[in-house]
Design an enzyme around this catalytic site. Sequence first.
Site, PDB file in Angstrom:
ATOM      1  N   GLY A  54       0.650-111.799 -25.222  1.00  0.00           N
ATOM      2  CA  GLY A  54       0.490-112.130 -26.638  1.00  0.00           C
ATOM      3  C   GLY A  54      -0.692-113.089 -26.745  1.00  0.00           C
ATOM      4  O   GLY A  54      -0.771-114.073 -25.986  1.00  0.00           O
ATOM      5  N   ASP A 243      -5.524-109.127 -31.524  1.00  0.00           N
ATOM      6  CA  ASP A 243      -6.060-109.769 -30.323  1.00  0.00           C
ATOM      7  C   ASP A 243      -7.512-110.184 -30.490  1.00  0.00           C
ATOM      8  O   ASP A 243      -8.003-111.066 -29.787  1.00  0.00           O
ATOM      9  CB  ASP A 243      -5.921-108.837 -29.122  1.00  0.00           C
ATOM     10  CG  ASP A 243      -4.459-108.673 -28.753  1.00  0.00           C
ATOM     11  OD1 ASP A 243      -3.778-107.822 -29.364  1.00  0.00           O
ATOM     12  OD2 ASP A 243      -3.987-109.435 -27.890  1.00  0.00           O
ATOM     13  N   ASN A 253      -5.902-104.528 -31.597  1.00  0.00           N
ATOM     14  CA  ASN A 253      -4.495-104.884 -31.332  1.00  0.00           C
ATOM     15  C   ASN A 253      -3.946-103.842 -30.360  1.00  0.00           C
ATOM     16  O   ASN A 253      -4.649-102.906 -29.936  1.00  0.00           O
ATOM     17  CB  ASN A 253      -3.701-104.937 -32.640  1.00  0.00           C
ATOM     18  CG  ASN A 253      -2.311-105.539 -32.446  1.00  0.00           C
ATOM     19  OD1 ASN A 253      -2.165-106.591 -31.834  1.00  0.00           O
ATOM     20  ND2 ASN A 253      -1.273-104.874 -32.934  1.00  0.00           N
ATOM     21  N   LYS A 254      -2.692-103.979 -30.034  1.00  0.00           N
ATOM     22  CA  LYS A 254      -2.045-103.105 -29.037  1.00  0.00           C
ATOM     23  C   LYS A 254      -2.296-101.629 -29.316  1.00  0.00           C
ATOM     24  O   LYS A 254      -2.281-101.199 -30.471  1.00  0.00           O
ATOM     25  CB  LYS A 254      -0.538-103.413 -29.048  1.00  0.00           C
ATOM     26  CG  LYS A 254       0.314-102.656 -28.068  1.00  0.00           C
ATOM     27  CD  LYS A 254      -0.181-102.707 -26.654  1.00  0.00           C
ATOM     28  CE  LYS A 254      -0.338-104.118 -26.131  1.00  0.00           C
ATOM     29  NZ  LYS A 254      -1.117-104.175 -24.850  1.00  0.00           N
TER      30      LYS A 254
END
Length: 360
Positions: A54, A243, A253-254
């Site tokens: 994270g 991120d 992001n993921k």
Amino acid sequence: MLLRGLPTRTIWPTPEGDAVLTLDQRVLPHRVETVRIATLADAVDAIREMTVRGAPLIGVTAAYGLALAARNDPRDAALEQAARRLEAARPTAVNLAWAVRRTLEHAMARPPGERAAAAWTYAGRMADDDVATNDAIGRHGLELLRGLVGRKRGQTLQVLTHCNAGWLATVDWGTALAPVYRAQTEGLPVHVWVDETRPRNQGASLTAFELREQGIAHTVVADNAGGHLMQSGRVDAVIVGCDRVTAHGDVANKIGTYLKALAAHDNGVPFYVAMPLSTLDRTLADGATEVPIEERSAREVTHLTGRSADGAMVEVQLVPEGTAAANPAFDVTPARLVTALITERGTVPATAQAIATLAE
Ligand code: MRU
């Protein structure tokens, strides 16, 4: 947030101040275990192996890692090398370099003999700031949720999230889940659709775990279910973390976030990105070509880890022997698909103009 009913942060110093402790996210939700980070190498390993993960949490862990390195050797060259090792542990989340550079600058401004203590105090302050930032994101996000509640005529609000951008991804509160936790304290009925988030399953294992610990209604779905849920009117808003966000509002992001944004756009579902300003990379313009995307081990795709019936942690193989697999860990959602960015300074459109107004 609550862990076994007790308010708990995800990272905290030992009473002796000789190390930090953190939760081992590789074994959640099946086991709650703490990991001790006492050296630079421990911090680098914890970040690379995703014991901690994270964007905000890896930043704070790295700040403590640099303070621990300074205890060993506080000279300029040693600290600069330690900073580079920490930054290289994971490439996509800019919070890592943000935290390392700030801590380094703070330490270097002092004589070598004072650097370790200064960096340690600074890392602690960064952890506290993260909590305050996420608290603010929660309050701003709550206003967006309140706006959606009006149309629901008392029915439960349905939020979909991807990966884990909750308490476990930060020091406390989370980013994408902070508005959900706020909604709970304000008595707003909310249910969360939790994307499982293959291949590492941060949704199924971590988001489901922490929502359960806080008593928030939630349902895990396969990653591929989101489009169908949105098309059938069962999602009021998507909220994800990030991120790295470019100066033009593109969001890394993921992996899989982009597909959710496309589905949200096609179905008129608001797509919000919770973004602490530490995740903003003002040096980048075009996310798709400029954000470094982490490639992780193919084994995370070819194998699954979980708990067997007898309680042991086991790994099973999914694919035929020798099958090739690729594992890009993040993707980029273009700014045009983002309804708004929820920051600690308020909610802004994902445009270069609006982002430029967010002062340092
Ligand atoms: O690979 P991970 O688990 O570190 O990826 C995490 C995410 O993509 C989160 O959404 C992001 O870091 C935001 S966390 C508040």
